[in-house]
Motif scaffolding. Structure first.
Motif, PDB file in Angstrom:
ATOM      1  N   GLY A  40      -5.879  12.614   8.721  1.00  0.00           N
ATOM      2  CA  GLY A  40      -4.988  11.994   7.763  1.00  0.00           C
ATOM      3  C   GLY A  40      -3.525  12.352   7.936  1.00  0.00           C
ATOM      4  O   GLY A  40      -2.696  12.011   7.101  1.00  0.00           O
ATOM      5  N   THR A  44      -2.858   8.320  13.973  1.00  0.00           N
ATOM      6  CA  THR A  44      -3.288   6.975  14.356  1.00  0.00           C
ATOM      7  C   THR A  44      -2.270   5.933  13.909  1.00  0.00           C
ATOM      8  O   THR A  44      -1.956   5.001  14.646  1.00  0.00           O
ATOM      9  CB  THR A  44      -4.677   6.665  13.745  1.00  0.00           C
ATOM     10  OG1 THR A  44      -5.611   7.605  14.271  1.00  0.00           O
ATOM     11  CG2 THR A  44      -5.132   5.266  14.073  1.00  0.00           C
ATOM     12  N   THR A  45      -1.757   6.101  12.727  1.00  0.00           N
ATOM     13  CA  THR A  45      -0.762   5.154  12.228  1.00  0.00           C
ATOM     14  C   THR A  45       0.456   5.125  13.144  1.00  0.00           C
ATOM     15  O   THR A  45       0.972   4.051  13.472  1.00  0.00           O
ATOM     16  CB  THR A  45      -0.361   5.526  10.786  1.00  0.00           C
ATOM     17  OG1 THR A  45      -1.546   5.677  10.004  1.00  0.00           O
ATOM     18  CG2 THR A  45       0.523   4.465  10.173  1.00  0.00           C
TER      19      THR A  45
HETATM   20  N1  LIG Z   1      -5.666   0.732   6.828  1.00  0.00           N
HETATM   21  C1  LIG Z   1      -5.426   1.718   5.949  1.00  0.00           C
HETATM   22  N2  LIG Z   1      -5.522   1.482   4.629  1.00  0.00           N
HETATM   23  C2  LIG Z   1      -5.284   2.465   3.718  1.00  0.00           C
HETATM   24  N3  LIG Z   1      -4.972   3.723   4.035  1.00  0.00           N
HETATM   25  C3  LIG Z   1      -4.876   4.035   5.339  1.00  0.00           C
HETATM   26  C4  LIG Z   1      -5.100   3.047   6.362  1.00  0.00           C
HETATM   27  N4  LIG Z   1      -4.942   3.649   7.558  1.00  0.00           N
HETATM   28  C5  LIG Z   1      -4.628   4.922   7.301  1.00  0.00           C
HETATM   29  N5  LIG Z   1      -4.584   5.165   5.973  1.00  0.00           N
HETATM   30  C6  LIG Z   1      -4.220   6.458   5.336  1.00  0.00           C
HETATM   31  O1  LIG Z   1      -3.048   6.934   5.929  1.00  0.00           O
HETATM   32  C7  LIG Z   1      -3.125   8.319   6.170  1.00  0.00           C
HETATM   33  C8  LIG Z   1      -2.924   8.595   7.651  1.00  0.00           C
HETATM   34  O2  LIG Z   1      -4.000   8.062   8.364  1.00  0.00           O
HETATM   35  P1  LIG Z   1      -4.137   8.141   9.938  1.00  0.00           P
HETATM   36  O3  LIG Z   1      -5.361   7.379  10.308  1.00  0.00           O
HETATM   37  O4  LIG Z   1      -2.863   7.745  10.566  1.00  0.00           O
HETATM   38  O5  LIG Z   1      -4.377   9.696  10.169  1.00  0.00           O
HETATM   39  P2  LIG Z   1      -4.836  10.461  11.473  1.00  0.00           P
HETATM   40  O6  LIG Z   1      -3.860  11.551  11.679  1.00  0.00           O
HETATM   41  O7  LIG Z   1      -5.045   9.524  12.596  1.00  0.00           O
HETATM   42  O8  LIG Z   1      -6.216  11.080  11.012  1.00  0.00           O
HETATM   43  P3  LIG Z   1      -7.560  11.312  11.824  1.00  0.00           P
HETATM   44  O9  LIG Z   1      -7.433  12.618  12.496  1.00  0.00           O
HETATM   45  O10 LIG Z   1      -8.608  11.361  10.750  1.00  0.00           O
HETATM   46  O11 LIG Z   1      -7.753  10.180  12.748  1.00  0.00           O
HETATM   47  C9  LIG Z   1      -4.464   8.767   5.631  1.00  0.00           C
HETATM   48  O12 LIG Z   1      -4.258   9.258   4.340  1.00  0.00           O
HETATM   49  C10 LIG Z   1      -5.276   7.508   5.593  1.00  0.00           C
HETATM   50  O13 LIG Z   1      -6.217   7.560   4.555  1.00  0.00           O
END
Ligand SMILES: Nc1ncnc2c1ncn2[C@@H]1O[C@H](COP(=O)(O)OP(=O)(O)OP(=O)(O)O)[C@@H](O)[C@H]1O
Ligand SMILES: [Mg+2]
Lengths: 324, 278
Positions: A40, A44-45
């Motif tokens: 989180g 990924t974002t």
């Molecule tokens: N499509 C979406 N709709 C709603 N919330 C989202 C979406 N994508 C990501 N989030 C939220 O945004 C935040 C960042 O998510 P992200 O997937 O970028 O994290 P991450 O660092 O890749 O985590 P992980 O290690 O679990 O892959 C999290 O709180 C997640 O719940």
């Protein structure tokens, strides 16, 4: 120095969650950057914005000098993405998956077939090339996914947690493949939850938490901020704990921490193991376990933020040397 | 604001040409059809199932409804072609949802290809599958004793009319594919809604045999219009009115569901409705 990736004040919200919260990032051309962070964190974002899959709510980003929003098509000609979840067509064979990408990129029938064979060879998928990808193991799917990203010889490669869920061997194999690519001058941005992985692959690490960058530097710089390894000694009897603590303090010149029967101390170099063993032996202290632990993301995180990772996922296979 | 660094390459294209987009469409259509090769089940869905429908209804109902199977065949073959077309559209939603949940759609979107190619590729593949099913049913029908009462032109118009409706209904299934959490839900939702729609029509029995309260529903059902038009174009009977009605329905469905689907798709891709993994 030119930069392959630049972001300025990047923001992305999902409802009330700020997934990316004002990120400024600069990745020099040809560099391998590791984006390290817990679940989180927004890794990924970030990758999805840079790969033109998501539009940022605020801020800007350039990839290869092109704006990811207004010049997305140019950006797509420079990049390749291997997402967090293998994105191969399970109903096609490995070979067909690669040919499909080649054809979409405008290669001729023959050229795309030739490129597919090359990649199948490199990624040790030759034997399974004619099987539907849905029958592949997790590691094979990952390799196929990475191969699909390399069909076009991308100049900038995004890898989102490329080894999550792989067994240690498959992980090592994939690391090697990634490093080989990077030597060819490709700029790589890879995300990971594992300090060890970032350490192995990245020349530069950016640590993210709750959508923000909380630290950055070379692996050595970051490691200097935390004890990279620690030594854990578990006593047999509670009455031994104090003595173990004293011995550990002497051999390491550091203050050991005690938690129940366990005594932990930073262990910058393993030569102290020998003297520790000798001292314990001399003092006739029996120990239950002696563990040399590599610093985990938790340790780095704790050192950087002063609070533990609230992450529930601790899948990292501990690299432990246990002496019973 | 100017980019803070120099461009890697000035000779990159700024957009996809139409020709390249069309090529990509055909590549993606080829890929959708190729999937069938490694999935014998799907081949069964597109080949054995329609024939099974035809044979079952023909020999179970044939005697009771029309006196003889061959006589009944002339009534129901056009209807079965329509019914099968409706069911085959479910695979558009199923395939799209699989691409979305498996991340294939993301891979496609990160490639320098036309934005519309993934959708048009599916549509082209769908038309091929639909045409194959029509051909198959016609062939089996002819083997069982069906005789075309009109002309080849009538037959061709029938095929075009059915394919037009197929495209329209496919948009509904695109929407279902975008909204559903996983491919299984697409299939479940698709078939449970389509079954009543196809059966409360004149595909298998003339509307006159049904209870009074059901007749208006049957009469308004686009499946009925299309079946009747197909009957007129293949065997005998009125053509113009039912054909116009079914065209009108096709247009109306497309006008509503195409924009709705595209809107829902962009919403899902922007992550405002969170359905896929991650
Ligand atoms: N499509 C979406 N709709 C709603 N919330 C989202 C979406 N994508 C990501 N989030 C939220 O945004 C935040 C960042 O998510 P992200 O997937 O970028 O994290 P991450 O660092 O890749 O985590 P992980 O290690 O679990 O892959 C999290 O709180 C997640 O719940
Ligand atoms: Mg992630």
């Amino acid at each position: 120095m030119s930069h392959a990736i630049v972001t300025e004040g990047l923001v992305k919200r999902f409802g009330t969650t700020k997934a990316v919260d004002g990120v400024d990032l600069q990745v020099p051309t040809g560099r391998i950057l590791g984006l390290l962070g817990p679940n989180g964190a927004g890794k990924t974002t970030m990758v999805r914005i840079l790969a033109t899959l998501l539009r940022p709510d605020a801020g800007r980003a350039w990839v290869g000098g092109f704006d990811v929003e207004s010049q997305a098509h140019q950006v797509r000609q420079l990049i390749a993405l291997t997402g967090q979840y293998a994105s191969v067509d399970g109903k096609l064979t490995g070979r067909e998956n690669l040919i499909l990408v080649g054809r979409l990129l405008g290669l001729s029938r023959i050229a795309s077939r030739r490129r597919a064979e090359e990649l199948l060879e490199t990624f040790a998928l030759g034997d399974a090339a004619g099987r539907a990808a849905q029958t592949y193991s997790g590691g094979m799917k990952r390799r196929l996914d990475l191969a699909a990203s390399l069909v076009a010889h991308p100049r900038i490669l995004f890898l989102d947690e490329p080894t999550t869920g792989l067994d240690p061997r498959a992980r090592k194999d994939l690391w090697q493949l990634i490093r080989q690519r990077a030597h060819g001058g490709t700029t790589v941005l890879l995300t990971t939850q594992y300090m060890e992985e970032a350490d192995h692959l990245a020349e530069e690490i950016v640590v993210m938490d709750s959508g923000r960058i909380i630290a950055s530097g070379t692996p050595d710089q970051l490691k200097a901020r935390v004890a990279t390894r620690s030594l854990l000694v578990r006593a047999v009897k509670a009455s031994d704990v104090a003595r173990i603590q004293r011995v550990l303090g002497e051999v390491s010149e550091d203050t050991p921490e005690v938690r129940k029967l366990e005594v932990t101390v930073g262990c910058p170099d393993s030569s102290m193991l020998r003297s520790l063993m000798r001292r314990l032996d001399e003092a006739k202290i029996e120990v239950d376990e002696l563990i040399l632990r590599t610093a985990t993301l938790d340790d780095v995180f704790l050192a950087l933020t002063g609070r533990p990772l609230e992450s529930t996922r601790t899948e990292e296979p501990p690299t432990e040397a246990t002496i019973q | 604001m100017t980019p803070p660094n120099s461009r890697v390459d000035a000779e990159l294209q700024s957009h996809v040409g139409v020709r390249a987009g069309v090529e990509q469409t055909f590549t993606l259509a080829w890929r959708s059809l190729l999937q069938i090769r490694h999935n014998p089940w799907e081949l069964g869905d597109f080949s054995i199932q329609p024939i099974l429908f035809l044979l079952l209804f023909l020999y179970v109902f044939g005697g009771a409804i029309a006196g003889s199977p061959v006589e009944y065949l002339h009534f129901m073959l056009p209807g079965v072609i329509v019914m099968n077309m409706i069911f085959v559209t479910v695979y558009v939603g199923h395939g799209l949802n699989t691409d979305l949940t498996q991340g294939v759609f993301d891979r496609l979107r990160s490639l320098p290809i036309a934005r519309w190619a993934p959708l048009t590729g599916r549509i082209v593949a769908d038309i091929v599958k639909q045409a194959w099913c029509i051909l198959l049913l016609l062939t089996v029908g002819l083997l069982l004793g069906f005789r075309i009462g009109t002309s080849l032109v009538g037959l061709l118009i029938m095929v075009c009319l059915v394919l037009t409706m197929a495209l329209a209904v496919s948009w509904i299934m695109v929407l279902v594919g975008v909204m559903a959490r996983d491919p299984e839900h697409v299939q479940l939702f698709g078939f449970t809604t389509l079954f009543p729609v196809t059966f409360v029509s004149n595909v298998f029995v003339p509307a006159e045999t049904m209870p009074d309260w059901l007749r208006p529903v049957v009469a308004a059902n686009p499946v009925s219009h299309l079946s009747q038009a197909a009957r007129g174009l293949m065997v005998s009977g009125p053509v113009l009115e039912p054909a116009l009605w079914s065209l009108l329905w096709s247009l109306a469905i497309t006008a509503v569901f195409a924009p709705l689907s595209v809107w829902a798709l962009s919403r899902r891709l922007e992550g405002r409705s969170r359905t896929g993994p991650g």
